[in-house]
Design a protein around this motif. Structure first.
Motif, PDB file in Angstrom:
ATOM      1  N   VAL A 298     -12.577   3.903  -2.462  1.00  0.00           N
ATOM      2  CA  VAL A 298     -12.058   2.551  -2.659  1.00  0.00           C
ATOM      3  C   VAL A 298     -10.724   2.635  -3.059  1.00  0.00           C
ATOM      4  O   VAL A 298     -10.054   1.492  -2.504  1.00  0.00           O
ATOM      5  CB  VAL A 298     -12.942   2.121  -3.649  1.00  0.00           C
ATOM      6  CG1 VAL A 298     -12.301   0.650  -4.340  1.00  0.00           C
ATOM      7  CG2 VAL A 298     -14.513   1.917  -3.307  1.00  0.00           C
ATOM      8  N   LEU A 299     -10.020   3.296  -3.721  1.00  0.00           N
ATOM      9  CA  LEU A 299      -8.604   3.445  -3.950  1.00  0.00           C
ATOM     10  C   LEU A 299      -7.874   3.393  -2.771  1.00  0.00           C
ATOM     11  O   LEU A 299      -7.120   2.815  -2.525  1.00  0.00           O
ATOM     12  CB  LEU A 299      -8.116   4.198  -5.200  1.00  0.00           C
ATOM     13  CG  LEU A 299      -8.697   3.818  -6.569  1.00  0.00           C
ATOM     14  CD1 LEU A 299      -8.474   5.075  -7.550  1.00  0.00           C
ATOM     15  CD2 LEU A 299      -7.413   2.757  -7.088  1.00  0.00           C
ATOM     16  N   LEU A 300      -8.210   4.652  -1.944  1.00  0.00           N
ATOM     17  CA  LEU A 300      -7.753   4.790  -0.829  1.00  0.00           C
ATOM     18  C   LEU A 300      -7.636   3.766   0.172  1.00  0.00           C
ATOM     19  O   LEU A 300      -6.635   3.136   0.877  1.00  0.00           O
ATOM     20  CB  LEU A 300      -8.291   5.972  -0.335  1.00  0.00           C
ATOM     21  CG  LEU A 300      -7.534   7.333  -0.272  1.00  0.00           C
ATOM     22  CD1 LEU A 300      -8.155   8.594   0.345  1.00  0.00           C
ATOM     23  CD2 LEU A 300      -6.053   7.401   0.100  1.00  0.00           C
ATOM     24  N   GLY A 301      -8.858   3.174   0.314  1.00  0.00           N
ATOM     25  CA  GLY A 301      -9.140   2.098   1.072  1.00  0.00           C
ATOM     26  C   GLY A 301      -8.032   0.810   0.802  1.00  0.00           C
ATOM     27  O   GLY A 301      -7.851   0.171   1.662  1.00  0.00           O
ATOM     28  N   GLY A 302      -7.755   0.708  -0.582  1.00  0.00           N
ATOM     29  CA  GLY A 302      -7.046  -0.431  -0.857  1.00  0.00           C
ATOM     30  C   GLY A 302      -5.503  -0.243  -0.446  1.00  0.00           C
ATOM     31  O   GLY A 302      -4.981  -1.003   0.205  1.00  0.00           O
ATOM     32  N   LEU A 303      -5.154   1.182  -0.248  1.00  0.00           N
ATOM     33  CA  LEU A 303      -3.888   1.519   0.384  1.00  0.00           C
ATOM     34  C   LEU A 303      -3.953   1.214   1.674  1.00  0.00           C
ATOM     35  O   LEU A 303      -2.905   0.811   2.491  1.00  0.00           O
ATOM     36  CB  LEU A 303      -3.516   2.980   0.026  1.00  0.00           C
ATOM     37  CG  LEU A 303      -2.344   3.576   0.403  1.00  0.00           C
ATOM     38  CD1 LEU A 303      -1.092   2.729  -0.200  1.00  0.00           C
ATOM     39  CD2 LEU A 303      -2.300   5.074   0.150  1.00  0.00           C
ATOM     40  N   PHE A 304      -5.011   1.652   2.437  1.00  0.00           N
ATOM     41  CA  PHE A 304      -5.135   1.328   4.003  1.00  0.00           C
ATOM     42  C   PHE A 304      -5.064  -0.067   4.162  1.00  0.00           C
ATOM     43  O   PHE A 304      -4.481  -0.485   5.426  1.00  0.00           O
ATOM     44  CB  PHE A 304      -6.309   2.128   4.590  1.00  0.00           C
ATOM     45  CG  PHE A 304      -6.166   3.896   4.517  1.00  0.00           C
ATOM     46  CD1 PHE A 304      -7.314   4.306   4.179  1.00  0.00           C
ATOM     47  CD2 PHE A 304      -5.281   4.304   5.161  1.00  0.00           C
ATOM     48  CE1 PHE A 304      -6.900   5.827   4.116  1.00  0.00           C
ATOM     49  CE2 PHE A 304      -5.095   5.642   5.241  1.00  0.00           C
ATOM     50  CZ  PHE A 304      -6.073   6.501   4.525  1.00  0.00           C
ATOM     51  N   LEU A 305      -5.686  -0.981   3.560  1.00  0.00           N
ATOM     52  CA  LEU A 305      -5.704  -2.207   3.650  1.00  0.00           C
ATOM     53  C   LEU A 305      -4.345  -2.696   3.754  1.00  0.00           C
ATOM     54  O   LEU A 305      -4.194  -3.542   4.464  1.00  0.00           O
ATOM     55  CB  LEU A 305      -6.656  -2.980   2.703  1.00  0.00           C
ATOM     56  CG  LEU A 305      -6.644  -4.501   2.962  1.00  0.00           C
ATOM     57  CD1 LEU A 305      -7.449  -4.793   4.047  1.00  0.00           C
ATOM     58  CD2 LEU A 305      -7.489  -5.320   1.569  1.00  0.00           C
ATOM     59  N   ARG A 306      -3.560  -2.354   2.637  1.00  0.00           N
ATOM     60  CA  ARG A 306      -2.183  -2.893   2.544  1.00  0.00           C
ATOM     61  C   ARG A 306      -1.409  -2.600   3.781  1.00  0.00           C
ATOM     62  O   ARG A 306      -0.594  -3.103   4.285  1.00  0.00           O
ATOM     63  CB  ARG A 306      -1.424  -2.437   1.375  1.00  0.00           C
ATOM     64  CG  ARG A 306      -2.160  -2.914   0.178  1.00  0.00           C
ATOM     65  CD  ARG A 306      -2.313  -4.306   0.035  1.00  0.00           C
ATOM     66  NE  ARG A 306      -2.841  -4.845  -1.217  1.00  0.00           N
ATOM     67  CZ  ARG A 306      -4.297  -4.727  -1.856  1.00  0.00           C
ATOM     68  NH1 ARG A 306      -4.945  -3.820  -1.165  1.00  0.00           N
ATOM     69  NH2 ARG A 306      -4.564  -4.947  -2.986  1.00  0.00           N
ATOM     70  N   ALA A 307      -1.573  -1.226   4.183  1.00  0.00           N
ATOM     71  CA  ALA A 307      -0.785  -0.594   5.330  1.00  0.00           C
ATOM     72  C   ALA A 307      -1.274  -1.403   6.700  1.00  0.00           C
ATOM     73  O   ALA A 307      -0.114  -1.834   7.253  1.00  0.00           O
ATOM     74  CB  ALA A 307      -1.233   0.715   5.471  1.00  0.00           C
ATOM     75  N   ALA A 308      -2.439  -1.403   6.943  1.00  0.00           N
ATOM     76  CA  ALA A 308      -2.911  -2.108   8.151  1.00  0.00           C
ATOM     77  C   ALA A 308      -2.391  -3.622   8.302  1.00  0.00           C
ATOM     78  O   ALA A 308      -1.817  -4.109   9.088  1.00  0.00           O
ATOM     79  CB  ALA A 308      -4.413  -2.254   8.191  1.00  0.00           C
ATOM     80  N   VAL A 309      -2.441  -4.045   6.909  1.00  0.00           N
ATOM     81  CA  VAL A 309      -2.042  -5.924   6.972  1.00  0.00           C
ATOM     82  C   VAL A 309      -0.655  -6.131   7.053  1.00  0.00           C
ATOM     83  O   VAL A 309       0.089  -6.709   7.876  1.00  0.00           O
ATOM     84  CB  VAL A 309      -2.655  -6.450   5.874  1.00  0.00           C
ATOM     85  CG1 VAL A 309      -2.105  -7.955   5.657  1.00  0.00           C
ATOM     86  CG2 VAL A 309      -4.215  -6.687   5.784  1.00  0.00           C
TER      87      VAL A 309
END
Lengths: 316, 264, 811
Positions: A298-309
């Motif tokens: 979940v934590l990693l996912g947050g990082l990926f979300l910021r990266a993608a957006v």
């Protein structure tokens, strides 16, 4: 194409979200249970302040003129989410540092005071310790603003992926809270939380199992909320906004950010953790350490979300 | 008595005289470019490219159109860059929107906020690397115009597509030109910049609709709904707080209310 | 140009064919736009591609490269069939009414040939092309234009075959498109309207280039446009001073100004030259004055009546274009006839046709001097990426030269306008101006001749080089001056020794005047700048414009004698009145007994109605008329022939290719040679052209970062249809090959280029800018690797504009 904001900003957005989100859930849990979980806000702040400080350093590094960063604090321009956000960040860090100092000062036994430099310092601070209550409320409000402002900042632009999209602040808030909860669960489950509590003079109590269970359920719900908001965000851009908006979301769905999006945000950050959490709630722990796995993801996912957006939004 | 630039794109031939004159006057270095399938280069505005010509090919039936757009800062009356700048480095000076190069911290927010992609803080170096600095853009050659000279691009334009003068005069001239174009068969000819964002100071006579040139039909001010955006964020926090946490932790609250178990 | 740049604002229509003014003469667009704004003038662009000029045009029509005569013939046929010609002008000012020898037969009769062709010599005996004359030598005429032997009827017959259908089949220009163009431009045949034709290399750089230009002259005569405001045949010259260079005769076949270079066989002495070269009528009857004054300028006091003014020292040629023109010259270099070369500000390695051949030829030179401002593929030919310097025997001398801003000088625009330019910057390092360099070389040559003697040392030692590198002194010589005091019969002073002549009307053939270039005469003499100041004529910057027609007589000096529009007698009708008030340029003033108006009359000032020659405006022709029928090497009327490399057979006749053009065949079949491709190997038509951002062979522009940024490399423009066939996407790299070489460039796939349908067959066309080489910040493949080693039938200007290639995607 030229990207003005790069990895420094991606990491900062993530850290700010996690830090603010962690204190947000911790404070809420403590208040809802009427103070039964005092150590939760403490742990959240012990983690959050360093995260916020590192994040602030990254913000400064990102600037074109780093030594001029202090210009931000010569005025407050309420209409500019970045000006507001800089002050929120500053205040949050200050309040956090003060709260940590006050908590630390409370950890000394009355008799220990005045015996060393440290205890002498603690004795000076301690009388103010009663302010922790009001400061916690202030920190809570600042945490809400902190996790909200990054989404507001991006939506107050003209990049098609962000500009004017009301669901973007909602998405970042949902993600911040979800990752904040994940951090807390991870820290508590690994015992690191107890360690922090002890270090700062707490009892080092275990968090009761039913609390942990409730946190697990909450994580599942938060994950679903985030997923719903994400779907709404995508649907809005793809079908109900402009051609430029549709083109922009295409960057995430099928374009240069598609691997980060589908692999990182959706699979790693949402689907797999939801499956793991669901299974563990049913009593079927699928893997040893699946909680560790799901929270980390979940934590990693947050990082990926910021990266993608953030990165994807600069590609159109 | 504010001045404005009128750009008659029906007379522009895409020669890039404006692009080079701007570079020369402002001492901006060249970027390393390669032909990507167009006469257009550099592909975007940047911290060292403050005006350039955008080339668009449009096919309508068996007719081809080659549309040229002279890009650059619009010096909007309601400037998004000015609104979002956290340090106040971007300010209106008369009709000019200028960046104080000694105060800008290079945060890049204005870059994202501009509806026209006209301001940048990053640029590619001639060697091919990237550099970040303060935000830079077209200044309407304020150092020239405040000394009675024309902006460099206007002075250079060989076809007379670019002109500079009192804004109401430029609007009147632009409207005349639009009428002439419409009479000549360009039904969609229009004047762009009269009312958008409180009035732009870079006005265009376009032979086709704005979107054909890559211009936003109704450009949006970056912070036009910032209050709504804050609300969205805070409400989400509120809903997330209220519903899941209350649901999840209500058992514990119930226990607490019954006076069982919880110690203080 | 017969007219001027500023005159363009007076036109009612612009026919741009073989030029791209928005691209390469962008400043001209402001004048064109004035005409469009003020009088609703139409801009018509005819071009294989939809160019930057086409983007702003009112009418665009596509044309296949190499089919221009079919287009012009079609236009002439349209004008004649629909009676849109300017009748009074045609009858009175052209040779339309003149009768041609009864033995004359044209291409319609002889399947593409004219009478008198000798296949062995590949040339025409032009006897049957002569005018019919009576016993006193007067030319026979029929002013009703009905006689089957009159030029007008012969013209009609010749172009009858050039129907609208034919234009579509040969040019690939759709019928309705062609008619749109024809209608719009032919409307300028109305007496009160004028239209201008703007052209450049797109018309001249063909094996039928001269005939292309002939077509334009003929169209403008038929429509009554030449010699009038907003009219004329207007070449957009390709460099800021190429007009100056042709005026000063930097070409083998002429000496300044536009006199033929003496031929060893034909002009053995001065008398023979003057006899053969001086016509019996027209202004060139004064040629002896011009030639002798020129000789006096060059050999000064040493040129006297008794030694034929040193005529014998003039170098003589012994051949024509097939011996001396560019391609011939490079063959002479290649086979060792020419051992050394002095190149001034030119880049054959990039600009020469069949550039691989020409680069290899340079390697054969014993020595080369190259005078340049920047490194080019020519200055460094000996260390090009594919060349091993150790294999090159040539001794190369690089003389760094000052560029145009770093020296004072004059340049001449397309409109014959001479403008002085001061020096505004210092040349870097050791660079010097060309005049300084030539003076240094002259001084050294002189010293060597004095010391060592040699073949005919006097030709150099007796040169009148007293000016050294003094610019003012040189300009005085070019302007012309009196070599001694001269008085008239009454003893009044006509000229004082050393004083400049007012203009060429003062020149004499007895050695009392010297003049380096008669058409410039008057340019260095002080003249009124319109504001009461006397300023050297070509330095004037007076802005007054009496009449408001853009003649601007007080700005600079327009040769000859500041005439702005030449043949301007045509701007008035056959009674001396202007055709219309708004285009009144000059007119006959009955009271004053002279011509008056807003321009210097290109006519005898006092010749009035009733005087002989009153309606002979074309004063440079012996018969005084504009020539619809005019002898050139391949015929008196332009006839369509296909380019050397063509994708189709000639539909007009069975003569596929211009019959008088020499075809070279050195090393045919080898990798580098005079190779010619056929359409089965190379099915695609290719053309070369320029872009706004770069300059000629690149030396001046490819080293400039801002220009390299805007246009970094060469490209191939190709149609969407061709790209699909070849599997090429926009931005991909492609290999373009011809019989002479291969280049790799980036592809611009665009709807602005479309395939042509030629008589039912789909033929693709592509094009490439030719500025580039391995040298420079902006760099890439040299387009001239592809172009053929063949040129025009009269000038040998290379056929850069239409040849065959194939295209494939680069691996």
């Amino acid at each position: 194409m030229i990207l003005t904001w790069k990895w420094e900003l991606v990491v900062y957005l993530w850290l700010a979200g996690v830090a603010g989100g962690a204190f947000f859930v911790a404070f809420l849990m403590d208040r809802i249970t009427r103070g039964k979980h005092e150590q939760l806000p403490k742990i959240a702040m012990f983690l959050g302040v360093p995260l916020v400080l590192v994040g602030s350093l990254l913000l400064v590094l990102d600037l074109g003129e780093q030594l001029r960063a202090w210009h931000l604090f010569t005025r407050l321009r309420l209409g500019s989410p970045m000006s507001a956000g800089s002050w929120i960040l500053l205040l949050y860090a200050l309040v956090g540092v003060v709260m940590i100092a006050l908590w630390w000062s409370k950890s000394f036994e009355p008799g220990e005071l005045r015996l060393s430099v440290l205890s002498g310092l603690a004795s000076v601070i301690r009388p103010a310790a009663s302010a922790i209550g009001i400061l916690s409320w202030i920190a809570f409000v600042l945490a809400v603003l902190l996790i909200a402002y990054t989404g507001v900042l991006l939506s107050a632009t003209n990049q098609p992926l962000w500009g004017g999209v009301l669901l973007l602040p909602a998405l970042f808030v949902a993600s911040a809270i979800s990752t904040g909860m994940a951090l807390l669960v991870l820290v508590l489950r690994t015992g690191f939380g107890r360690l922090l509590d002890l270090l700062f003079g707490g009892e080092g109590e275990r968090v009761p199992a039913d609390t942990l269970h409730a946190m697990g359920t909450a994580s599942l719900v938060l994950g679903i909320v985030e997923l719903v908001v994400l779907v709404g965000y995508i649907a809005w851009l793809a079908f109900f906004s402009t051609a430029a908006g549709a083109q922009a979301i295409g960057v995430l769905l099928t374009g240069p950010m598609s691997l980060v999006f589908w692999g990182g945000v959706v699979l790693v950050g949402l689907v797999i953790p939801l499956v793991l959490e669901f299974a563990s709630l049913r009593g079927r722990e699928m893997l040893v350490g699946s909680v560790l796995a799901s929270t980390s993801l979940v934590l990693l996912g947050g990082l990926f979300l910021r990266a993608a957006v953030l990165l994807g939004g600069q590609m159109v | 008595m504010a001045n404005a630039m009128l750009i008659d794109e029906s007379r522009c031939m895409g020669c890039r005289g404006c692009q080079v004159a701007c570079k020369q006057w402002n001492d901006n270095p060249a970027e390393l470019t390669e032909n990507w399938g167009s006469y257009e280069n550099p592909p975007e505005l940047s911290g060292i490219t403050w005006t350039k010509v955008k080339f668009t090919e449009k096919v309508e039936g068996d007719q081809v159109k080659w549309l040229f757009l002279t890009q650059g800062c619009m010096h909007c009356t309601e400037a998004s860059c000015e609104a979002v700048c956290p340090t106040g480095a971007i300010q209106h000076h008369g009709q000019y929107v200028l960046v104080d190069q000694d105060w800008c911290i290079g945060c890049g927010y204005c870059v994202a906020a501009c509806p026209f992609d006209a301001i940048h803080s990053v640029f590619e170096t001639e060697a091919g690397g990237e550099q970040k600095a303060t935000a830079k853009k077209c200044t309407f050659c304020v150092d020239r115009t405040s000394n009675g000279l024309l902006p460099a691009c206007v002075k250079t334009c060989p076809s007379g597509a670019l002109s500079w003068g009192d804004r109401s005069d430029m609007i009147a001239t632009g409207k005349d030109r639009v009428a002439a174009l419409q009479a000549g068969g360009y039904a969609r000819a229009n004047l762009y910049g009269e009312d958008q964002l409180g009035g732009l100071h870079r006005l265009y006579v376009l032979a086709d609709e704005p979107s054909a040139y890559g211009l936003p039909e109704a450009p949006r001010h970056a912070t036009s709904n910032v209050a709504g955006q804050w609300l969205s964020g805070i409400l989400t926090a509120g809903i997330v707080a209220a519903v899941p946490f209350w649901l999840v932790f209500k058992r514990q609250r119930a226990e607490e209310a019954q006076g069982g178990g919880a110690e203080r | 140009m017969t007219n001027q740049w500023r005159d363009l604002k007076n036109a009612d229509a612009f026919l741009v064919c073989g030029a791209n003014p928005a691209e390469n003469h962008p400043a001209s667009m402001s004048h064109i736009n004035k005409a469009r704004d003020a009088r609703g003038a139409k801009l018509i662009v005819v071009d294989p591609r939809f160019t930057r000029s086409a983007s702003t045009a009112d009418i665009y029509a596509p044309i296949r490269s190499g089919s221009d005569i079919a287009f012009w013939g079609g236009l002439m046929n349209y004008i004649l069939e629909n009676n849109l010609y300017h009748e009074e002008y045609v009858v009175n000012y052209t040779n339309a009414s003149f009768l041609i020898d009864e033995g004359f037969q044209g291409a319609a009769d002889l399947d593409g040939y004219f009478s008198g062709f000798d296949p062995e010599t590949q040339s025409y005996d032009q006897d049957t092309w002569a005018y019919q004359q009576d016993t006193e030598g007067n030319i026979l005429r029929d002013e009703t234009l009905q006689d089957p032997n009159c030029v007008f009827q012969l013209l009609k017959k010749h172009y009858e075959r050039y129907t609208v259908d034919m234009v579509e089949k040969v040019c690939g220009m759709p019928k309705d498109n062609f008619l749109e163009v024809a209608q719009a431009f032919a409307a300028t045949g109305a007496p009160e309207k004028t239209g201008t034709i703007l052209y450049a290399m797109g018309q001249t750089q063909h094996t039928v280039g001269t005939q292309n230009v002939r077509c334009m002259a003929m169209v403008q005569l038929l429509l009554g446009n030449t010699g009038r405001p907003g009219g004329g045949v207007n070449a957009l010259r390709g460099e800021s001073n190429v007009q100056g260079s042709t005026d000063m005769a930097l070409l083998f076949h002429i000496i300044p100004a536009y006199m033929n270079t003496p031929n060893a066989a034909k002009h053995s002495d001065l008398a023979e030259y003057l006899e053969k070269e001086t016509p019996t009528g027209g202004y060139w009857v004064n040629k002896p004055k011009f030639l002798i004054s020129l000789l006096k300028a060059w050999w000064g006091d040493k040129a006297t009546q008794s030694n034929d003014f040193r005529y014998d020292f003039l170098p003589k040629i012994s051949g024509g274009i097939n011996t001396y023109a560019w391609i011939s010259m490079f063959h002479a270099i290649n086979d060792g006839t020419v051992k050394g070369m002095w190149i001034l500000g030119q880049n054959p390695a990039v600009g020469g046709p069949n550039a691989r051949f020409e680069r290899k030829a340079l390697e054969k030179l014993d020595w080369m001097v190259v005078q340049e401002i920047a490194p080019t593929a020519t200055t460094d030919f000996w260390r090009a990426p594919d060349v091993d310097p150790t294999s090159i025997q040539t001794e190369v001398f690089l003389l760094p030269a000052a560029d145009a801003m770093e020296k004072e000088g004059t340049i001449v625009t397309s409109g014959r306008l001479i403008q002085y330019r001061p020096k505004v910057a210092e040349p870097p390092g050791e660079a010097q101006g060309d005049i300084e360099i030539m003076d240094l070389i002259y001084q050294e040559l002189r010293r060597l001749y004095e010391a060592e003697g040699g073949a005919l040392p006097e030709a150099v030692l007796e040169l009148n080089w007293s000016h050294g590198a003094d610019f003012d002194s040189i300009c005085r010589e070019i302007n012309g001056y009196w070599t001694k005091d001269v008085t008239d019969e009454e003893g009044n002073a006509v000229g004082t020794e050393g004083e400049m002549v007012a203009n060429f009307t003062k020149l004499t053939d007895d050695g009392s005047t010297a003049c380096g270039n008669w058409i410039y005469s008057g340019y260095w003499v002080p003249a009124n700048d319109g504001d009461g100041n006397m300023v050297t004529a070509c330095k004037r910057r007076g802005q007054k414009d009496p009449g408001g027609l853009g003649m601007n007589p007080y700005w600079g000096f327009s040769w000859p004698v500041n005439r702005r529009i030449i043949y301007n007698r045509c701007s008035a009708d056959s009674s001396g009145k202007p055709w219309s008030e708004d285009k009144a340029l000059i007119w006959w003033d009955e009271e004053e007994g002279k011509w008056t108006g807003y321009d210097v009359p290109d006519f005898s000032g006092t010749k009035g109605p009733g005087d002989a020659g009153f309606n002979d405006p074309y004063i440079m022709q012996p018969e005084g008329k504009g020539r619809l029928f005019a002898a050139r090497n391949e015929g008196p009327f332009p006839e369509h022939y296909e380019p050397l490399e063509s994708p189709v057979a000639n539909l007009l006749s069975s003569v596929q290719f211009n019959p008088v053009v020499k075809q070279w065949d050195v090393d045919r079949g080898q990798d580098v040679g005079d190779n010619v491709g056929t359409s089965d190997q190379f099915p695609i038509v290719c053309s070369t052209y320029r872009v706004c951002e770069h300059w000629q062979a690149g030396g001046m522009s490819v080293w400039l970062p801002w220009l390299a940024e805007a246009q970094p490399e060469p490209f191939l423009e190709m149609s969407v249809e061709l790209a699909q066939e070849k599997g090429v996407s926009n931005g991909d790299r492609v290999v373009v090959s011809s019989a002479r070489g291969e280049v790799e460039v980036v592809a611009i796939v665009t709807p602005r280029v479309k395939p042509f349908t030629l008589d039912g067959k789909t033929v693709h066309q592509v094009g490439m800018p030719w500025h580039f080489s391995w040298q420079g910040l902006a760099r890439g493949a040299t387009a001239n690797f592809l172009t053929p080693h063949v040129g025009d039938g009269n000038t040998m200007i290379p056929e850069y504009k239409a040849f065959l290639v194939d295209v494939r995607k680069a691996v």
